[in-house]
Write a protein that holds these residues in place. Structure first.
Motif, short mmCIF file in Angstrom:
data_model
loop_
_atom_site.label_atom_id
_atom_site.label_comp_id
_atom_site.label_asym_id
_atom_site.label_seq_id
_atom_site.Cartn_x
_atom_site.Cartn_y
_atom_site.Cartn_z
N ASN A 1 46.61 41.20 37.66
CA ASN A 1 45.79 41.52 38.83
C ASN A 1 46.18 40.60 39.99
O ASN A 1 46.07 39.38 39.89
CB ASN A 1 44.31 41.33 38.50
CG ASN A 1 43.40 41.96 39.54
OD1 ASN A 1 43.82 42.84 40.29
ND2 ASN A 1 42.15 41.52 39.58
N VAL B 1 44.41 37.26 34.95
CA VAL B 1 43.57 38.40 34.65
C VAL B 1 44.40 39.67 34.70
O VAL B 1 45.21 39.86 35.62
CB VAL B 1 42.39 38.48 35.64
CG1 VAL B 1 41.54 39.73 35.39
CG2 VAL B 1 41.53 37.22 35.55
N GLN B 2 44.22 40.53 33.71
CA GLN B 2 44.97 41.78 33.63
C GLN B 2 44.11 42.95 34.10
O GLN B 2 42.92 43.01 33.83
CB GLN B 2 45.44 42.03 32.20
CG GLN B 2 46.32 40.94 31.63
CD GLN B 2 47.63 40.80 32.38
OE1 GLN B 2 48.39 41.76 32.50
NE2 GLN B 2 47.87 39.59 32.89
N TYR B 3 44.75 43.87 34.82
CA TYR B 3 44.08 45.09 35.27
C TYR B 3 45.05 46.25 35.12
O TYR B 3 46.17 46.22 35.65
CB TYR B 3 43.63 44.97 36.72
CG TYR B 3 43.00 46.22 37.28
CD1 TYR B 3 41.70 46.56 36.94
CD2 TYR B 3 43.72 47.09 38.11
CE1 TYR B 3 41.11 47.71 37.43
CE2 TYR B 3 43.14 48.24 38.60
CZ TYR B 3 41.84 48.55 38.26
OH TYR B 3 41.26 49.70 38.73
N ASP B 4 44.62 47.23 34.36
CA ASP B 4 45.45 48.42 34.12
C ASP B 4 46.83 48.01 33.58
O ASP B 4 47.87 48.52 34.03
CB ASP B 4 45.59 49.23 35.42
CG ASP B 4 46.13 50.64 35.17
OD1 ASP B 4 45.98 51.13 34.03
OD2 ASP B 4 46.68 51.23 36.12
N HIS C 1 45.06 36.72 40.45
CA HIS C 1 43.74 36.48 39.86
C HIS C 1 43.93 35.65 38.59
O HIS C 1 44.51 36.10 37.61
CB HIS C 1 43.07 37.81 39.55
CG HIS C 1 41.61 37.69 39.25
ND1 HIS C 1 40.82 38.77 38.93
CD2 HIS C 1 40.78 36.61 39.26
CE1 HIS C 1 39.58 38.37 38.73
NE2 HIS C 1 39.53 37.07 38.92
#
Length: 341
Positions: A72, A65-68, A96
């Motif tokens: 993540n 999962v990618q965040y910013d 994540h």
């Protein structure tokens, strides 16, 4: 989107499994979890090894999962607050991660008939033989939570603690040896005598014994399809010595519920097969257990049709008494990410 399963606990992987659909309406299981960074590809490698084996969950794709614009993980979260935290020598970075899997099944308790649940366990024995014999993969945590049914067939799921067999039908370097009530008596006794659980050799015969305990639990505590529980508890066989004593008994003290009375001969034969293997210090074989289940299936016609007691039938149909098995609501369509595996 419907939740199929959700793990609890402060130190768990935070796993949540969803039932989702693609645009064509085909259902998948989406596993959302936080995985130790040093074993991020562990489950993926094992699922790739059992690709196309019938009655084993299949990996469609997986991704972080990618965040910013970054992966993540707890390391990134910790960096934001590290100035306010004490030094931690046991910090483990968790990523994540998501896995798209098929088929999207239901708990074992959703079976509809006695022949169906027996065939589910036969499916599992046959699939396990292929998994350990041809693909050299051993599931390290057999419990009712890690088995599902789909269209009347049994499937192995959740390969977090699975491992590759490295020598002479033994698997080592385990990060877990199973769920206590279903662990074989041999493994339980070994767990009490080694400095590290990673040193325990887990064998295919241990899983065949675990399947017996799962089947035994079903026949004793469930009144029939639907997951409603009887007023009787499970046998006190949660230690190596107690389990060995139980398996060595010539006349074991278990009694299936009314619905499962026809399974009594299967339980007796399976129980005796494990006991004989222990006495002879040999490994239990898949063919041995498969033949016992087939023999039991052929004998079902000689038993009266299983019936659920009338008071239980009323409680199953009552809206005020919710079943112990979660029945997911219809899932919604979901756009799947275009990540490469």
């Amino acid at each position: 989107m419907a939740i199929l399963r959700k793990s609890c606990g402060l130190f768990s992987r935070g796993t949540v499994c969803y039932c989702i659909q693609d645009k064509s309406g085909r259902e998948y299981a989406l596993k959302d979890c936080w995985v130790d960074a040093d074993v991020l590809s562990h489950e993926e490698s094992l699922l790739n090894a059992v690709k196309d084996v019938p009655n084993i969950i299949q990996l469609v794709r997986c991704w972080d999962v990618q965040y910013d614009r970054h992966t993540n993980c707890t390391l990134n979260i910790r960096d934001h607050v590290c100035d306010h935290l004490p030094a931690s020598p046991i910090f483990i970075n968790k990523v994540h991660h998501r896995m798209l899997l098929t088929p999207c099944g239901l708990p074992l308790t959703t079976f509809k008939s006695l022949p169906e649940i027996l065939n589910v366990f036969l499916d599992l024995v046959i699939a396990h033989k292929t998994m350990v014999g041809d693909r050299k993969v051993l599931h390290g945590d057999l419990s009712p939570n890690n088995l599902i049914t789909h269209e009347g067939k049994g499937y192995f799921i959740d390969f977090d603690h699975a491992k590759f067999i490295v020598e002479k039908q033994k698997a080592k370097d385990s990060r877990g040896t199973g769920t206590i009530p279903y662990i074989s008596c041999r493994l339980l006794r070994l767990m009490g005598g080694v400095p590290s659980l990673d040193l325990i050799d887990h064998r295919p015969c241990d899983n065949l014994e675990s399947l017996f305990y799962i089947f035994l639990k079903f026949t004793i505590i469930y009144v029939g399809p639907g997951g409603s529980i009887t007023d009787r508890g499970m046998l006190p066989v949660n230690s190596g010595s107690l389990k060995r004593e139980f398996l060595m008994e010539n006349n074991p003290s278990f009694e299936p519920s009314l619905f499962f009375q026809a399974c009594h001969p299967i339980l007796e034969e399976w129980h005796q097969a494990i006991g004989d293997a222990l006495k002879g210090e040999r490994d239990l074989s898949h063919d041995e257990i498969g033949d016992i289940i087939k023999w039991g299936l052929n004998k079902l016609d000689s038993f009266p049709s299983p019936k659920i007691p009338r008071p239980i039938m009323k409680s199953l149909s009552s809206k005020s008494d919710s079943p112990s098995v979660f029945t997911p609501s219809p899932p919604i369509a979901m756009q799947l990410p275009r990540h490469s595996t």
